[in-house]
Design a protein around this motif. Structure first.
Motif, short mmCIF file in Angstrom:
data_model
loop_
_atom_site.label_atom_id
_atom_site.label_comp_id
_atom_site.label_asym_id
_atom_site.label_seq_id
_atom_site.Cartn_x
_atom_site.Cartn_y
_atom_site.Cartn_z
N GLN A 124 48.94 32.85 36.74
CA GLN A 124 48.93 31.38 37.13
C GLN A 124 47.68 30.92 36.97
N PHE A 125 46.88 31.81 38.05
CA PHE A 125 45.36 31.25 38.15
C PHE A 125 44.48 31.38 36.80
N LEU A 126 44.65 32.42 36.14
CA LEU A 126 43.83 32.68 34.90
C LEU A 126 44.42 31.78 34.09
N GLN B 112 44.90 28.55 34.29
CA GLN B 112 44.40 27.28 34.47
C GLN B 112 42.56 27.51 34.50
N TYR B 113 42.48 28.87 35.03
CA TYR B 113 40.95 29.16 34.92
C TYR B 113 40.28 29.13 33.50
N LEU B 114 41.25 29.19 32.36
CA LEU B 114 40.83 29.20 31.14
C LEU B 114 41.28 27.76 30.21
N ALA C 109 37.75 31.71 50.16
CA ALA C 109 38.46 31.81 51.55
C ALA C 109 39.61 32.64 51.23
N ARG C 110 40.32 32.65 50.25
CA ARG C 110 41.70 33.38 50.01
C ARG C 110 41.14 34.82 50.19
N HIS C 111 40.00 35.35 49.63
CA HIS C 111 39.59 36.72 49.59
C HIS C 111 38.82 37.02 51.09
N GLU D 40 37.69 43.22 52.64
CA GLU D 40 36.57 43.54 52.48
C GLU D 40 35.91 43.74 51.21
N ILE D 41 35.28 42.70 50.54
CA ILE D 41 34.88 42.48 48.98
C ILE D 41 33.59 43.04 49.08
N THR D 42 33.32 44.22 48.75
CA THR D 42 32.02 45.03 48.64
C THR D 42 31.56 44.71 47.19
N ALA E 109 34.13 47.98 40.58
CA ALA E 109 35.41 48.41 40.25
C ALA E 109 36.25 47.29 39.68
N TRP E 110 36.48 46.03 40.15
CA TRP E 110 37.25 45.01 39.71
C TRP E 110 37.05 44.71 38.24
N LEU E 111 35.59 44.64 38.21
CA LEU E 111 35.27 44.13 36.64
C LEU E 111 35.37 45.47 35.83
N LEU F 133 30.47 36.25 37.09
CA LEU F 133 29.91 35.53 38.33
C LEU F 133 31.11 35.13 39.24
N THR F 134 32.35 34.98 38.97
CA THR F 134 33.44 34.86 39.86
C THR F 134 33.45 35.94 41.03
N ALA F 135 33.41 37.04 40.35
CA ALA F 135 33.61 38.26 41.15
C ALA F 135 32.15 38.53 41.95
C1 HEM Z 1 44.06 37.94 45.38
C2 HEM Z 1 40.92 41.54 45.59
C3 HEM Z 1 38.21 39.08 42.56
C4 HEM Z 1 41.66 36.16 41.80
C5 HEM Z 1 43.44 39.26 45.62
C6 HEM Z 1 43.96 39.95 46.83
C7 HEM Z 1 42.93 40.90 46.76
C8 HEM Z 1 42.03 40.73 45.78
C9 HEM Z 1 42.94 42.21 47.94
C10 HEM Z 1 45.20 39.89 47.55
C11 HEM Z 1 46.39 40.51 46.69
C12 HEM Z 1 47.58 40.19 47.53
O1 HEM Z 1 47.74 40.15 48.62
O2 HEM Z 1 48.62 39.85 46.76
C13 HEM Z 1 39.73 41.24 44.94
C14 HEM Z 1 38.54 41.95 44.59
C15 HEM Z 1 37.95 41.33 43.89
C16 HEM Z 1 38.51 40.16 43.51
C17 HEM Z 1 38.23 43.38 45.32
C18 HEM Z 1 36.46 41.83 43.45
C19 HEM Z 1 35.39 40.92 43.28
C20 HEM Z 1 38.71 38.27 41.98
C21 HEM Z 1 38.36 37.53 40.86
C22 HEM Z 1 39.44 36.63 40.80
C23 HEM Z 1 40.44 36.81 41.64
C24 HEM Z 1 36.93 37.53 40.25
C25 HEM Z 1 39.54 35.24 39.66
C26 HEM Z 1 38.78 35.39 38.69
C27 HEM Z 1 42.41 36.29 42.86
C28 HEM Z 1 43.78 35.56 42.90
C29 HEM Z 1 44.62 35.98 43.78
C30 HEM Z 1 43.72 37.19 44.45
C31 HEM Z 1 44.02 34.24 42.06
C32 HEM Z 1 45.73 35.55 44.54
C33 HEM Z 1 45.41 34.76 45.71
C34 HEM Z 1 46.75 34.47 46.42
O3 HEM Z 1 47.32 35.06 47.24
O4 HEM Z 1 47.14 33.12 46.06
N1 HEM Z 1 42.29 39.53 45.24
N2 HEM Z 1 39.67 40.06 44.21
N3 HEM Z 1 39.95 37.80 42.34
N4 HEM Z 1 42.62 37.46 43.50
FE1 HEM Z 1 41.21 38.69 43.84
#
Ligand code: HEM
Length: 127
Positions: free
Chosen positions: A49-51, A53-55, A72-74, A78-80, A86-88, A114-116
């Motif tokens: 869903q997110f990607l 709209q992002y695109l 805020a949702r992250h 702990e996003i190091t 690793a994510w990228l 950049l978002t990461a």
């Molecule tokens: C949710 C990690 C980067 C988009 C999450 C969750 C974690 C996480 C642990 C929660 C998963 C869950 O409980 O279901 C990370 C890490 C990142 C990263 C380690 C490294 C930088 C990003 C980026 C994007 C993104 C770059 C978008 C381009 C999202 C979205 C959610 C999410 C849309 C769901 C949010 C929700 O609960 O509504 N991420 N993320 N994340 N992440 Fe990331």
């Protein structure tokens, strides 16, 4: 001017395969798996869903969950810098798997990069 949205250039089918290939890797990655739920079904559904709209596609994420407020949702996690890399890396491998190539891939990846970086909220030495 007739600009094609990245969402249209990539296509819904490829985007969904990309997200599935991505979370398959996340679930096996030693630096990422510990902070994600065991069952990534709902995480993948939200990311599709997110990607979308992002695109530039329809606002599927916002319609169901409200403003993304991604940083805020992250914050609960702990996003190091190591985890961002690793994510990228998982995303680049997933792009390879679904054969997303060319300028549309480069532009998408550059934005994700950049978002990461923006999601980083913890130094490496605190984990
Ligand atoms: C949710 C990690 C980067 C988009 C999450 C969750 C974690 C996480 C642990 C929660 C998963 C869950 O409980 O279901 C990370 C890490 C990142 C990263 C380690 C490294 C930088 C990003 C980026 C994007 C993104 C770059 C978008 C381009 C999202 C979205 C959610 C999410 C849309 C769901 C949010 C929700 O609960 O509504 N991420 N993320 N994340 N992440 Fe990331």
């Amino acid at each position: 001017e007739n600009k094609t949205l990245p969402f249209e250039a990539i296509g819904d089918g490829t985007l969904h395969r990309l997200v599935d290939a991505f979370y398959h890797r996340v679930g096996m990655h030693p630096d990422l798996a510990p902070i994600f739920p065991d069952d990534l079904t709902e995480t993948a559904r939200k990311q599709k869903q997110f990607l979308t709209q992002y695109l530039g596609g329809p606002p599927l994420y916002t319609n169901e969950h409200g403003h993304p407020m991604l940083r805020a949702r992250h914050l609960p996690f702990e996003i190091t810098p190591v985890r961002a890399t690793a994510w990228l890396g998982c995303m680049a491998e997933a792009m390879d798997e679904v054969e997303l190539e060319g300028p549309v891939r480069e532009d998408f990846y550059a934005r994700l990069y950049l978002t990461a970086q923006h999601m980083i909220n913890t130094p490496d030495d605190e984990t």
